[in-house]
Design a protein around this motif. Structure first.
Motif, PDB file in Angstrom:
ATOM      1  N   GLY A   1      -6.971 -26.226  -2.217  1.00 39.07           N
ATOM      2  CA  GLY A   1      -7.933 -26.132  -1.119  1.00 39.07           C
ATOM      3  C   GLY A   1      -9.117 -27.050  -1.344  1.00 39.07           C
ATOM      4  N   ALA A   2      -9.613 -27.086  -2.590  1.00 42.30           N
ATOM      5  CA  ALA A   2     -10.776 -27.913  -2.904  1.00 42.30           C
ATOM      6  C   ALA A   2     -10.477 -29.389  -2.650  1.00 42.30           C
ATOM      7  CB  ALA A   2     -11.199 -27.700  -4.356  1.00 42.30           C
ATOM      8  N   VAL A   3      -9.296 -29.839  -3.072  1.00 43.00           N
ATOM      9  CA  VAL A   3      -8.930 -31.247  -2.861  1.00 43.00           C
ATOM     10  C   VAL A   3      -8.807 -31.540  -1.375  1.00 43.00           C
ATOM     11  CG1 VAL A   3      -7.090 -32.936  -3.156  1.00 43.00           C
ATOM     12  CG2 VAL A   3      -7.812 -31.546  -5.085  1.00 43.00           C
ATOM     13  N   LEU A   4      -8.198 -30.589  -0.634  1.00 41.26           N
ATOM     14  CA  LEU A   4      -7.984 -30.799   0.797  1.00 41.26           C
ATOM     15  C   LEU A   4      -9.304 -30.843   1.565  1.00 41.26           C
ATOM     16  CD1 LEU A   4      -4.840 -28.575   1.384  1.00 41.26           C
ATOM     17  CD2 LEU A   4      -4.983 -31.064   1.298  1.00 41.26           C
ATOM     18  N   VAL A   5     -10.376 -30.282   1.006  1.00 39.21           N
ATOM     19  CA  VAL A   5     -11.685 -30.401   1.622  1.00 39.21           C
ATOM     20  C   VAL A   5     -12.376 -31.674   1.140  1.00 39.21           C
ATOM     21  CG1 VAL A   5     -13.972 -29.375   1.817  1.00 39.21           C
ATOM     22  CG2 VAL A   5     -11.958 -27.929   1.845  1.00 39.21           C
ATOM     23  N   PHE A   6     -12.325 -31.880  -0.171  1.00 39.13           N
ATOM     24  CA  PHE A   6     -13.070 -32.971  -0.796  1.00 39.13           C
ATOM     25  C   PHE A   6     -12.690 -34.326  -0.200  1.00 39.13           C
ATOM     26  CE2 PHE A   6     -14.238 -36.006  -4.005  1.00 39.13           C
ATOM     27  CZ  PHE A   6     -15.411 -35.491  -4.551  1.00 39.13           C
TER      28      PHE A   6
END
Lengths: 261, 287
Positions: free
Chosen positions: B217-222
């Motif tokens: 999730g963090a990568v998909l936001v970042f």
């Protein structure tokens, strides 16, 4: 799980998050029915902005163009994507893993990069800006979504059904049209709805690829906001949100997207 | 699944696959390669017949501190937005996955995900209405509170962060929810029956087991936030100059496409490094 103050706290938190997610959209929708152009309160109900919007030729043309582009994208992406999904599911071959990985870049790379790269390339090969360029871009962005959705449905398909049909004398076409396609139909419908949403909501790629004065609805809205916005933009934005949420709601009903399985 | 044996099957495979992948080749992979090529040119060939090859566009990035400063500013924005998305989203996903059951869970989950699929531009625009000076938020707060409050949020970095968190929060909740839902309830019951406190369960069971989902999730936001330009433009005003807006300017205002291509390609390199670093975890999250 047991009822505890912690769980109650969690539910309140979830409720607050839902307010955070929906409040601005609801405010925008409310203001599109407010008579004052400066969002003055008290609220006075009026449908003037919708009437103004309906009389604005630029908005109407852009809206029609957006819908047509989304429909074209949906048809192309759904056909190509379904064919590719069936092939990826049915056959084992070298390089299959690479083909599956290649679906990732169009989703994962920021649209700013993809959009500007398309612009540069399309100019170099003579396509330039305009509606054909926008459709080419949208289909590429929608394809991975269609393939992933249809493949997800296919993965629950029992291959022995095809073998049974074949053993009883059905030819390849009959197997496809009477056994395989009916089974994956919900996946195809969901994939098509995703494709429509990807295209209809797409701003970044359309922004770089559309001809000035010949833009899609989101591009028109962006330009209008930067010039200083009017409640007409509120009205059309409210309509857009309603349409795209309805489309996605349908897509979620057709695919088994989330929820308990 | 059939192994390819006959030429007829090979032909059928090719017919089914090639249209989709040719399309991706022409619309995504060739453009990305072309952009790398153009980033080494002095001028666009269609504009200037006397174009040449140069490293100047990359030298511009290295020598002019504006670009690296803005890239750092964009990375910092992405870190901030990702942090808040995870912080806000984790309890939500936890409640959805573990405390709510049945139909209401399905309905609530759909409600959380639905905004993500509605138009992102329109959602950012709706924040412009809420946050503007003397706008709905200020009025609402001043209506409740006895003293006068001036938020002055519009056209600040905070406004950009709020808009972006709003845009990407559903993504984090989705990946976290899927990860947390996969955690076996018996594991939690076993820990509780042996006297583990709620905090211990969270720290020793739920967090480690949901870590792949969290990072996914963090990568998909970042990644998309590093490349954002529309959100800072609308909500940031004069504060809204970021790496993405500079790239946008090269293509729609300044018309220095080779420099824009070089800046885009540097951004792509950053994105690839992030994705590559996260890929072992992302693979685990998929299965």
């Amino acid at each position: 799980m047991t009822r505890s103050p912690l769980v109650l706290l969690g539910k309140i938190w979830l409720a607050l998050i839902l307010v955070f997610l929906y409040a601005p959209i609801l405010v925008m929708a409310a203001m599109s029915f407010n008579a004052s152009p400066f969002y003055q309160l008290p609220f006075q109900f009026s449908t003037d902005w919708y009437a103004k919007m309906a009389g604005n030729q630029q908005i109407i043309t852009a809206a029609i163009r957006s819908v047509l582009i989304a429909c074209g994208t949906t048809v192309i992406a759904t056909c190509l994507g379904t064919a590719a999904s069936v092939a990826l599911f049915r056959y084992e071959f070298r390089g299959k893993r690479i083909l599956q990985v290649l679906l990732f870049p169009p989703i994962a790379i920021p649209w700013l990069i993809t959009g500007t790269a398309m612009l540069v390339f399309f100019f170099a090969i003579g396509i330039g800006r305009g509606t054909p360029a926008v459709v080419i871009g949208h289909v590429a962005l929608a394809l991975p979504y269609v393939i992933v959705t249809v493949s997800a449905r296919l993965s629950s398909f029992d291959v022995t059904l095809e073998e049974a049909a074949r053993s009883m004398g059905a030819n390849a076409w009959t197997v496809l049209s009477r056994v395989t396609l009916p089974w994956i139909a919900p996946g195809i419908v969901a994939g098509a709805l995703f494709a429509f949403a990807v295209s209809f909501d797409q701003f970044v790629v359309s922004y770089f690829l559309s001809e000035p004065g010949d833009s899609t609805l989101p591009v028109l809205i962006y330009t209008a906001i930067r010039k200083g916005f009017t409640p007409e933009i509120n009205a059309i934005s409210t309509i857009i949100v309603t349409v795209s949420m309805a489309v996605m709601f349908l897509a979620a009903r057709f695919s088994k997207f989330g929820g308990s399985r | 699944m059939a192994e390819l044996v006959t030429p007829a099957e090979r032909r059928r495979l090719f017919t089914l696959l090639s249209p989709a992948y040719l399309w991706l080749l022409v619309a995504v992979f060739l453009p990305l390669s072309a952009m790398l090529f153009f980033s080494f040119l002095t001028d666009m060939p269609q504009d200037a017949p006397d174009w040449g090859v140069t490293l100047g566009n990359y030298a511009e990035f290295l020598t002019n501190p504006t670009y690296s400063t803005l890239l750092a500013k964009s990375l910092k924005l992405a870190v901030t937005v990702t942090f808040f998305c995870v912080l806000i989203g984790y309890p939500c996903a936890l409640v959805l996955a573990k405390s709510i059951k049945g139909r209401s869970r399905e309905a609530l989950f759909l409600m959380v995900i639905l905004p993500f699929w509605s138009n992102s531009l329109v959602r950012i625009f709706s924040w412009a209405i809420v946050l503007r000076g003397n706008g709905v938020l200020e009025r609402a707060i001043n209506f409740v509170l006895p003293f006068d409050v001036r938020l002055n949020l519009m056209f600040t970095t905070d406004a950009v962060v709020i808009g972006l968190v709003h845009s990407y929060l559903p993504y984090v909740i989705l990946t976290l929810y899927l990860a947390l839902q996969a955690v076996d309830d018996d594991l939690i019951d076993a820990a509780r029956s042996m006297g583990a406190s709620k905090l211990t369960i969270l720290r020793r069971i739920l967090l480690p087991l949901s870590l792949p989902g969290l990072l996914a999730g963090a990568v998909l936001v970042f990644v998309p936030v590093v490349g954002s330009f529309m959100e800072p433009r609308i909500l940031g005003g004069r504060m809204g100059t970021y790496y993405g807006t500079v790239i946008e300017d090269q293509f729609v205002a300044v018309y220095n496409w080779p420099l824009g291509a070089a800046l885009s390609f540097i951004l792509l390199a950053v994105v690839i490094v992030i994705l590559a670093a996260a890929s072992p975890v992302l693979k685990r999250a998929q299965t």
